[in-house]
Design a protein around this motif. Structure first.
Motif, PDB file in Angstrom:
ATOM      1  N   SER A  16       2.345 -15.836  -2.125  1.00  4.94           N
ATOM      2  CA  SER A  16       1.311 -15.917  -1.564  1.00  4.94           C
ATOM      3  C   SER A  16       0.349 -17.162  -1.608  1.00  4.94           C
ATOM      4  CB  SER A  16       0.584 -15.023  -0.619  1.00  4.94           C
ATOM      5  OG  SER A  16       1.280 -14.286   0.164  1.00  4.94           O
ATOM      6  N   SER A  17       1.115 -18.529  -3.145  1.00  3.84           N
ATOM      7  CA  SER A  17       0.139 -18.586  -3.764  1.00  3.84           C
ATOM      8  C   SER A  17       0.672 -19.864  -4.496  1.00  3.84           C
ATOM      9  CB  SER A  17      -1.134 -18.500  -4.614  1.00  3.84           C
ATOM     10  OG  SER A  17      -0.836 -19.052  -6.020  1.00  3.84           O
ATOM     11  N   MET A  18       0.716 -21.677  -4.552  1.00  4.61           N
ATOM     12  CA  MET A  18       1.416 -22.552  -4.485  1.00  4.61           C
ATOM     13  C   MET A  18       1.057 -22.539  -5.473  1.00  4.61           C
ATOM     14  SD  MET A  18       3.187 -24.830  -2.119  1.00  4.61           S
ATOM     15  CE  MET A  18       2.673 -25.566  -0.623  1.00  4.61           C
ATOM     16  N   PHE A  48       4.583 -23.224   5.778  1.00  2.41           N
ATOM     17  CA  PHE A  48       2.969 -22.792   5.662  1.00  2.41           C
ATOM     18  C   PHE A  48       2.245 -23.405   6.659  1.00  2.41           C
ATOM     19  CE2 PHE A  48       5.958 -21.840   1.840  1.00  2.41           C
ATOM     20  CZ  PHE A  48       6.021 -20.661   1.596  1.00  2.41           C
ATOM     21  N   GLU A  49       0.588 -22.392   6.605  1.00  3.31           N
ATOM     22  CA  GLU A  49      -0.214 -22.354   6.980  1.00  3.31           C
ATOM     23  C   GLU A  49      -0.767 -22.761   5.721  1.00  3.31           C
ATOM     24  OE1 GLU A  49      -3.841 -21.631  10.336  1.00  3.31           O
ATOM     25  OE2 GLU A  49      -1.854 -20.304  10.687  1.00  3.31           O
ATOM     26  N   ARG A  50      -1.808 -23.980   5.371  1.00  5.64           N
ATOM     27  CA  ARG A  50      -2.552 -24.040   4.611  1.00  5.64           C
ATOM     28  C   ARG A  50      -3.783 -23.939   4.436  1.00  5.64           C
ATOM     29  NH1 ARG A  50       1.989 -25.815   4.810  1.00  5.64           N
ATOM     30  NH2 ARG A  50       3.230 -26.939   3.098  1.00  5.64           N
ATOM     31  N   THR A  51      -4.563 -22.913   3.802  1.00  5.90           N
ATOM     32  CA  THR A  51      -6.226 -22.530   5.154  1.00  5.90           C
ATOM     33  C   THR A  51      -7.343 -22.778   2.991  1.00  5.90           C
ATOM     34  OG1 THR A  51      -6.411 -20.200   4.199  1.00  5.90           O
ATOM     35  CG2 THR A  51      -5.842 -20.894   6.950  1.00  5.90           C
ATOM     36  N   ASN A  52      -7.759 -22.766   3.439  1.00  2.00           N
ATOM     37  CA  ASN A  52      -9.426 -22.654   2.453  1.00  2.00           C
ATOM     38  C   ASN A  52      -9.611 -21.176   0.994  1.00  2.00           C
ATOM     39  OD1 ASN A  52     -10.992 -21.447   3.788  1.00  2.00           O
ATOM     40  ND2 ASN A  52     -12.565 -22.400   3.489  1.00  2.00           N
ATOM     41  N   LYS A  53      -8.886 -20.202   2.606  1.00  2.76           N
ATOM     42  CA  LYS A  53      -8.164 -18.736   1.259  1.00  2.76           C
ATOM     43  C   LYS A  53      -6.898 -18.407   1.060  1.00  2.76           C
ATOM     44  CE  LYS A  53     -12.054 -16.766   4.090  1.00  2.76           C
ATOM     45  NZ  LYS A  53     -12.292 -15.274   5.271  1.00  2.76           N
ATOM     46  N   GLY A  54      -6.126 -19.611   1.237  1.00  8.35           N
ATOM     47  CA  GLY A  54      -4.612 -19.611   0.315  1.00  8.35           C
ATOM     48  C   GLY A  54      -3.612 -20.002   1.518  1.00  8.35           C
TER      49      GLY A  54
END
Length: 78
Positions: A16-18, A48-54
């Motif tokens: 869950s982290s690039m 993937f949905e990229r958000t400011n939370k991950g």
């Protein structure tokens, strides 16, 4: 699409982290992100949905993960 891109998606989904995935895969984070973006464009889906939370899997991404696991298993066994 190539097997490396599939493995990249699986690792990003696991971690869950690039950033964490790039470390485990021994690839730079920008190169990993670009490779996955290229794959998403090729497939015409957002994995993937990229958000400011991950980063989180989309519905299409969850479906792709099922395909990806089978593809990697066949590649290892075949």
């Amino acid at each position: 699409m190539n097997i490396s891109q599939i493995k990249y998606v699986l690792e990003v989904a696991r971690s869950s982290s690039m950033r964490e995935a790039s470390t485990k895969l021994y690839i730079s984070q920008p190169a990993l992100s670009a490779s996955i973006a290229d794959l998403e464009e090729e497939l015409g889906i957002l994995i993937f949905e990229r958000t400011n939370k991950g980063i989180v899997l989309t519905e299409e991404g969850r479906e792709f993960i099922n395909y990806a696991k089978k593809a990697v298993a066949q590649n290892v066994n075949g």
